[in-house]
Design an enzyme around this catalytic site. Sequence first.
Site, short mmCIF file in Angstrom:
data_model
loop_
_atom_site.label_atom_id
_atom_site.label_comp_id
_atom_site.label_asym_id
_atom_site.label_seq_id
_atom_site.Cartn_x
_atom_site.Cartn_y
_atom_site.Cartn_z
N ASP A 275 -17.44 -17.93 26.52
CA ASP A 275 -17.26 -18.05 25.07
C ASP A 275 -17.46 -16.75 24.32
O ASP A 275 -17.46 -16.75 23.09
CB ASP A 275 -18.22 -19.10 24.50
CG ASP A 275 -19.67 -18.62 24.50
OD1 ASP A 275 -20.16 -18.21 25.57
OD2 ASP A 275 -20.30 -18.64 23.44
N ASP B 43 -19.38 -19.48 32.51
CA ASP B 43 -20.57 -19.10 31.77
C ASP B 43 -21.31 -20.41 31.45
O ASP B 43 -20.74 -21.50 31.52
CB ASP B 43 -20.15 -18.37 30.49
CG ASP B 43 -21.28 -18.20 29.51
OD1 ASP B 43 -22.33 -17.66 29.88
OD2 ASP B 43 -21.10 -18.64 28.34
N ASP C 78 -24.34 -20.88 28.62
CA ASP C 78 -24.66 -21.07 27.20
C ASP C 78 -23.42 -20.86 26.34
O ASP C 78 -22.81 -19.79 26.39
CB ASP C 78 -25.75 -20.10 26.76
CG ASP C 78 -27.04 -20.28 27.52
OD1 ASP C 78 -28.08 -20.44 26.87
OD2 ASP C 78 -27.03 -20.27 28.76
#
Length: 214
Positions: A167, A9, A11
């Site tokens: 995250d 991922d 961001d």
Amino acid sequence: MKFKAVIFDLDGTLLNTLDDLADSANHVLCELGFPTHDIDAYKYFVGNGIPKLIERCLPKDKQEYHEKALSMFSEYYAVHSKDKTAPYKDIPELLKLLLEKGLLLGVITNKAHNIAVSVVEDYFGKNVFGCIRGLDSSIKAKPDPLGALSVAEKIGVKPDEVLYIGDSGVDMQTAKNAGFTALGVLWGFRTRDELLDGGAEFIAEKPLDILKFI
């Protein structure tokens, strides 16, 4: 070696983009005369693509402004996406070590594709990732697995050969939907509980901890 590739991922995982996203959204809200939000609120507004971010930050009774606000955000963020954004500590070192181990690297993000490619190449260079895939009209936002699977196909690996790192619960669900192994990180925008609830098989507290799972 169990894994042949690591797909990230963007961001909250590779880059801390929260300030620029929040500043851009708050700029739009100010321009429209609506209340702004503090930085912590944006940890839960982001993660499902920009249209969803705009929906979440607009007042519930002002959703008719969604299309206008989205256009304003896209224009502003395209200019200000790198004002405060930076890699998390030790991420460049982690990427270097993964490449030295012979792993293939990719990125799948709900950020707009053109901005995703620009940001990743500016901060990490053009030869680190075999495929960078952002959101466009040809795929649905994560947790739909199509974009993630297209990254795996592009870099030449099967789903069971991929360690997927993110995250948020959305990331963990994406990994599960794609048949990847899911690793959640704690330096991003969301909590350990959300990652575990989303299906994380492993948790890393710091970037270099990821090397233990390779």
